[in-house]
Design an enzyme around this catalytic site. Structure first.
Site, PDB file in Angstrom:
ATOM      1  CE  LYS A   1      22.536  20.508  14.226  1.00 41.65           C
ATOM      2  NZ  LYS A   1      22.902  21.320  13.071  1.00 41.65           N
TER       3      LYS A   1
ATOM      4  NE  ARG B   1      16.390  26.882   8.850  1.00 40.89           N
ATOM      5  CZ  ARG B   1      17.325  26.370   9.640  1.00 40.89           C
ATOM      6  NH1 ARG B   1      17.280  25.110   9.995  1.00 40.89           N
ATOM      7  NH2 ARG B   1      18.317  27.130  10.042  1.00 40.89           N
TER       8      ARG B   1
ATOM      9  NE  ARG C   1      26.537  25.547  16.281  1.00 48.49           N
ATOM     10  CZ  ARG C   1      25.213  25.394  16.286  1.00 48.49           C
ATOM     11  NH1 ARG C   1      24.660  24.354  16.798  1.00 48.49           N
ATOM     12  NH2 ARG C   1      24.440  26.323  15.770  1.00 48.49           N
TER      13      ARG C   1
ATOM     14  NE  ARG D   1      23.252  29.546  10.748  1.00 44.75           N
ATOM     15  CZ  ARG D   1      22.121  29.279  10.064  1.00 44.75           C
ATOM     16  NH1 ARG D   1      21.683  30.116   9.160  1.00 44.75           N
ATOM     17  NH2 ARG D   1      21.455  28.188  10.318  1.00 44.75           N
TER      18      ARG D   1
ATOM     19  NE  ARG E   1      17.343  30.011  12.407  1.00 47.55           N
ATOM     20  CZ  ARG E   1      18.021  28.939  12.802  1.00 47.55           C
ATOM     21  NH1 ARG E   1      17.360  27.837  13.126  1.00 47.55           N
ATOM     22  NH2 ARG E   1      19.323  28.949  12.854  1.00 47.55           N
TER      23      ARG E   1
END
Ligand code: ADP
Ligand code: ZN
Length: 217
Positions: free
Chosen positions: A17, A130, A93, A173, A162
């Protein structure tokens, strides 16, 4: 679609996204509004809003609606969004946020929701590999690191993992996505402004399909 563009990019964490919406916004000349980026920037600056958000973000939980809604409304009310439009990334969300967004944009509402669809297996792999620039937010991966020593090719800041890209936080998540965010698919489908685009495969091909979808609307 004519201006103002009012686009929501929906999809699991790691669907792509962020990169696709930022390229789409740049191509259309409109604002890219990522609530995740807004919250991380506020946390870095140590504002009251940022401090409130930090704990939730690190654990991979949603920041309470009461914290996020005012910030989004303020941003959308600015002139660039009102006149030219925006691509929203990471918002809404949950159903309460989607309903609040409709209210903010009355009477016209969102014009197009693009659902970037990627399997859970693929996003698990993408999120755990990532790495993100602490300065500008550009994403890399362990397979495609920056040219020199984990400093960003664009801005020179440090590139790190992160706090919410650990296996535990990723699991949490994705569970929250299924519970709170996935129901938005049926909700927007019923409104008739909803298109699914596969987020697996070549980045540029996916982007072309997104752009073609926007032009069709
Ligand atoms: P991801 O989608 O990969 O989790 P984001 O950068 O979009 O990453 O969001 C990071 C974190 O910021 C989320 O886990 C959540 O804590 C918070 N956040 C972002 N957008 C929202 C939102 N619309 N509502 C509540 N919390 C949000
Ligand atoms: Zn950078």
């Amino acid at each position: 679609m004519n201006k103002p563009y009012r686009i929501v990019m929906l999809g699991k964490q790691g669907a792509g996204k962020g990169t696709q919406s930022s390229k789409l916004a740049a191509t259309l000349g409109i604002a890219h509004i990522s609530t995740g980026d807004m919250l991380r920037a506020a946390a870095r600056e140590g504002t009251e809003f940022g401090k409130l958000a930090q704990g939730y973000m690190d654990k991979g939980e949603l920041v309470p609606d009461s914290v996020i809604l005012g910030a989004v409304e303020e941003r959308l009310s600015r002139r660039d969004c009102a006149e030219d439009g925006f691509v929203l990334d990471g918002f809404p969300r949950n159903l309460a946020q989607a309903e609040a967004l409709d209210k903010m944009l009355e009477p016209e509402g969102i014009k197009l929701v693009i659902n970037l669809d990627v399997s859970t297996e693929v996003v698990m792999d993408r999120l755990s590999s990532r790495r993100v620039c602490t300065g500008c937010g550009r994403t890399y991966s362990v397979h495609h690191p920056p040219a020199s020593n984990w400093t960003c090719d664009d801005c020179g800041s440090e590139v790190v993992q992160r706090a919410d890209d650990t296996p535990e936080a990723i699991g949490r998540r994705l569970a929250i996505y299924e519970e709170a965010t996935a129901p938005l698919i049926a909700w927007y489908q019923a409104k008739g402004c909803f298109v699914t685009v596969s987020g697996e495969g070549d980045f540029d091909a996916i982007f072309e399909e997104i752009l073609a979808t926007v032009e069709r609307f």
